[in-house]
Enzyme design. Structure first.
Site, PDB file in Angstrom:
ATOM      1  N   ASP A  10      17.371  37.461  42.498  1.00  0.00           N
ATOM      2  CA  ASP A  10      16.581  36.820  41.456  1.00  0.00           C
ATOM      3  C   ASP A  10      16.610  35.315  41.685  1.00  0.00           C
ATOM      4  O   ASP A  10      17.468  34.800  42.429  1.00  0.00           O
ATOM      5  CB  ASP A  10      17.128  37.161  40.068  1.00  0.00           C
ATOM      6  CG  ASP A  10      16.135  36.882  38.950  1.00  0.00           C
ATOM      7  OD1 ASP A  10      14.958  36.613  39.263  1.00  0.00           O
ATOM      8  OD2 ASP A  10      16.526  36.920  37.779  1.00  0.00           O
ATOM      9  N   ASP A 126      20.327  38.000  37.894  1.00  0.00           N
ATOM     10  CA  ASP A 126      19.822  37.028  36.925  1.00  0.00           C
ATOM     11  C   ASP A 126      20.928  36.076  36.474  1.00  0.00           C
ATOM     12  O   ASP A 126      20.727  34.855  36.394  1.00  0.00           O
ATOM     13  CB  ASP A 126      19.232  37.772  35.722  1.00  0.00           C
ATOM     14  CG  ASP A 126      18.728  36.826  34.647  1.00  0.00           C
ATOM     15  OD1 ASP A 126      17.733  36.133  34.889  1.00  0.00           O
ATOM     16  OD2 ASP A 126      19.348  36.770  33.564  1.00  0.00           O
ATOM     17  N   HIS A 203       9.623  68.771  41.414  1.00  0.00           N
ATOM     18  CA  HIS A 203       8.311  68.485  41.990  1.00  0.00           C
ATOM     19  C   HIS A 203       7.364  67.888  40.946  1.00  0.00           C
ATOM     20  O   HIS A 203       7.605  67.957  39.738  1.00  0.00           O
ATOM     21  CB  HIS A 203       7.700  69.771  42.566  1.00  0.00           C
ATOM     22  CG  HIS A 203       7.445  70.822  41.518  1.00  0.00           C
ATOM     23  ND1 HIS A 203       6.363  70.798  40.664  1.00  0.00           N
ATOM     24  CD2 HIS A 203       8.156  71.928  41.182  1.00  0.00           C
ATOM     25  CE1 HIS A 203       6.404  71.836  39.857  1.00  0.00           C
ATOM     26  NE2 HIS A 203       7.484  72.547  40.150  1.00  0.00           N
ATOM     27  N   GLU A 276      11.621  78.713  43.298  1.00  0.00           N
ATOM     28  CA  GLU A 276      11.667  78.933  41.858  1.00  0.00           C
ATOM     29  C   GLU A 276      12.006  80.395  41.546  1.00  0.00           C
ATOM     30  O   GLU A 276      11.940  81.273  42.409  1.00  0.00           O
ATOM     31  CB  GLU A 276      10.316  78.551  41.239  1.00  0.00           C
ATOM     32  CG  GLU A 276      10.179  78.722  39.727  1.00  0.00           C
ATOM     33  CD  GLU A 276      11.214  77.941  38.916  1.00  0.00           C
ATOM     34  OE1 GLU A 276      12.401  78.332  38.959  1.00  0.00           O
ATOM     35  OE2 GLU A 276      10.840  76.982  38.229  1.00  0.00           O
TER      36      GLU A 276
END
Length: 401
Positions: A10, A126, A203, A276
């Protein structure tokens, strides 16, 4: 073994232009260990964008010093990410020079990838950039502030032993993800080695999932939205240190797996037992249509994984084959990170095993399309053999249409 690192960078300017500095944190992508922390004073009259480029440059330099082969860069500057990815032109002369230097540095690695993250996921860099701006305001000349490595600084602050810090994505109660500093799981599982990590990816959308019907062994491809979901998942998975990609043989999974593997330069290994559940006579039917066939049996089947769909298989059958896959992956890829692309029920099976849950687990857990879950495997000899690191990360697909 080649080193893969995640670079979080950053930069900022107070006044834009004004006093400017950058912050960079470098992590081992496989273990999450903090390797390097860099506070860099850019100058007293520089812009935010120039400071952000310096954060990137310091990260690439550190990665080279550490001997990394692959570098995954995360910035909350969309400008720098898009310019370094070649999608946006660079018009400002100062940034053209910085981008050329970054590309020169990047040539020495096997792979460099750039990913935009929200500022909330870049808090370490940061803070470091604000430290750099404080130093610039106090008169520090351009250059690195201090010289301690990140690991040294972290241990000095916390008293933690080397290798105990890690950075991982966790899902909070709202379903969002944020980067959390935490003690590595080895500290409380009793394990003495790095786990085999399974990143479980469901998926993307198909026409059957869009229609809300049971989709088991029918081989259907991804829709346009499904492909975008797969690409979005690939974007956030680039920096996860993935070593191996395995997939169900069905097209909706292989297409999803290919989206990730292509970015990582890996090939996809097909494992048939990741398919599946066979929904038998329920295949292609909505919940209501299946319920109408035999309401009592269908409703019992929904909550009891030991019951098989008519002319199909049960989730206990799925659990047996998925358990065998888990053991196979743990044996073949010890200490590696394996992306497993599969379907909702096999992924629930992996999570059920890790949680040690009962037969009603499947009905109680919702996993969105293209959602990501993470399980660490420490082996049967460890006091805690499996640890669930995250469940159902889905922020990467929010807003996709």
């Amino acid at each position: 073994m080649s080193l893969k690192v995640n670079v979080f960078a950053d930069g900022g300017s107070r006044g834009n232009p004004g006093v400017a500095g950058s912050g960079t944190a470098v992590y081992d992508a496989a273990t999450g260990d903090l390797l390097r922390e860099i506070v860099y004073v850019v100058g007293r009259k520089s812009t935010n964008n120039v400071a952000e480029y310096h954060g990137l440059l310091r990260g690439l330099e550190a990665a080279a010093e550490l001997g990394a082969s692959e570098v995954y860069v995360f910035l909350d500057s969309k400008l720098v990410v898009e310019q370094m990815s070649g999608r946006w032109k660079i018009k400002h002369p100062d940034m053209q020079k910085l981008a050329m230097e970054a590309r020169r540095l990047a040539q020495q690695f096997d792979r460099v990838a750039y990913t935009w993250v929200p500022r909330a996921q870049n808090t370490v860099a940061d803070k470091l950039s604000n430290d750099a701006m404080d130093a610039a305001a106090s008169g520090h000349e351009p250059g690195i502030v201090g010289g301690a490595s990140a690991a040294e600084l972290a241990r000095a602050d916390s008293g933690a032993p080397a290798g105990s810090a890690a950075t991982t994505l966790f899902t909070n109660g709202n379903g969002d993800t944020s980067l959390q500093e935490h003690q590595a799981t080895t500290a409380w599982t009793g394990a003495t080695h790095q786990p085999t990590r399974l990143i479980l990816l469901r998926h993307g959308q198909t026409e059957m999932s869009a229609a809300g019907v049971y989709a088991g062994l029918r081989d259907v491809p991804l829709t346009d939205l499904g492909r975008r979901q797969a690409e979005a998942a690939a974007e956030v998975l680039v920096g996860r240190g993935i070593d191996v990609v395995v997939s169900s043989p069905l097209s909706r999974c292989t297409q999803t797996a290919d989206a990730v593997a292509t970015r990582l330069g890996l090939t996809v290994e097909i494992i048939n037992d990741l398919r599946e559940c066979d929904f038998g006579d329920y295949e292609g039917k909505t919940f209501d249509e299946a319920d109408a066939m035999d309401p009592a049996y269908h409703q019992a089947w929904v909550t009891d994984s030991a019951l098989a769909a008519p002319n199909g298989e049960s989730n206990e059958d799925v659990n047996k084959r998925v358990r065998a896959v888990r053991r196979q992956l743990e044996k073949r890829y010890p200490g590696k990170t394996v992306l497993v692309v599969s379907h909702v029920n096999p992924i629930k099976s992996f999570l059920r095993q890790a949680f040690g849950a009962g037969k009603s687990f499947y009905a109680k857990l919702f996993l969105p399309l293209a959602a990501i879950s993470v399980v660490d495997l420490f082996g049967s000899q460890a006091p805690v053999p499996m640890v669930v690191r995250s469940v159902g990360e889905y922020q990467h697909i929010e807003g996709l249409k």
